[in-house]
Design an enzyme around this catalytic site. Sequence first.
Site, short mmCIF file in Angstrom:
data_model
loop_
_atom_site.label_atom_id
_atom_site.label_comp_id
_atom_site.label_asym_id
_atom_site.label_seq_id
_atom_site.Cartn_x
_atom_site.Cartn_y
_atom_site.Cartn_z
CB SER A 285 17.39 38.22 -16.03
OG SER A 285 18.19 39.39 -16.15
CE1 TYR B 150 15.36 39.23 -21.35
CE2 TYR B 150 16.02 40.34 -19.33
CZ TYR B 150 16.19 39.33 -20.24
OH TYR B 150 17.20 38.40 -20.06
#
Length: 200
Positions: free
Chosen positions: A138, A148
């Site tokens: 990401s 994350y």
Amino acid sequence: MTRPRALVTGASSGLGRGYALSLAADHYDLVLVARDETRLRELATSIETEHGTHAEVVVADLSTRSGIDMVRTVVETSRIDLLINNAGYGLKQGLLDSDAAELEDQDMVLTGAVRELSLAAVKQMRERGRGGLINVSSMAALTTMGQYAASKMSTLVFTEALAGELRGTPVTVTVVLPGFIRTRFHERLGVDRPGRVGSG
């Protein structure tokens, strides 16, 4: 001729669903992995009806040891020509407000499962002399957005290291860093972010 076969994790919605539909259109047989059995079976039926390819459903929670083992067994005991590690989710709370078990479960999906399935797959592919791996990281990997981001950075570095070790072999290794795409990922977090509408 035997059709190529791809395994996609997180296939029930969002980017995973998009990958699955694109591969089906390119005449891949599929192994669809996610926790949501209803959505997986609906997708499998749609793919088989519209594209005439076979779609196998594997219901597995990749935050658990049993879930990872289940998918790894598929990878190690059947032909997978392309593995796409896409499964993932975010947490609503920051690091200080998240329970340690929640952070561990998230990291298991985003890092542990990716590492184990990647290694199992590319070893099989190297022996067969062909295959491909795509790990979905990401753009968050380039930020400081909590666990994350940390997990996605780990996936980025791991995939680049694996690509280096497999340089010169017929096995391709790719990491992708998507930007913000509106999918059920953000709906579940209650986040409204600008971006292109995703496929799930």
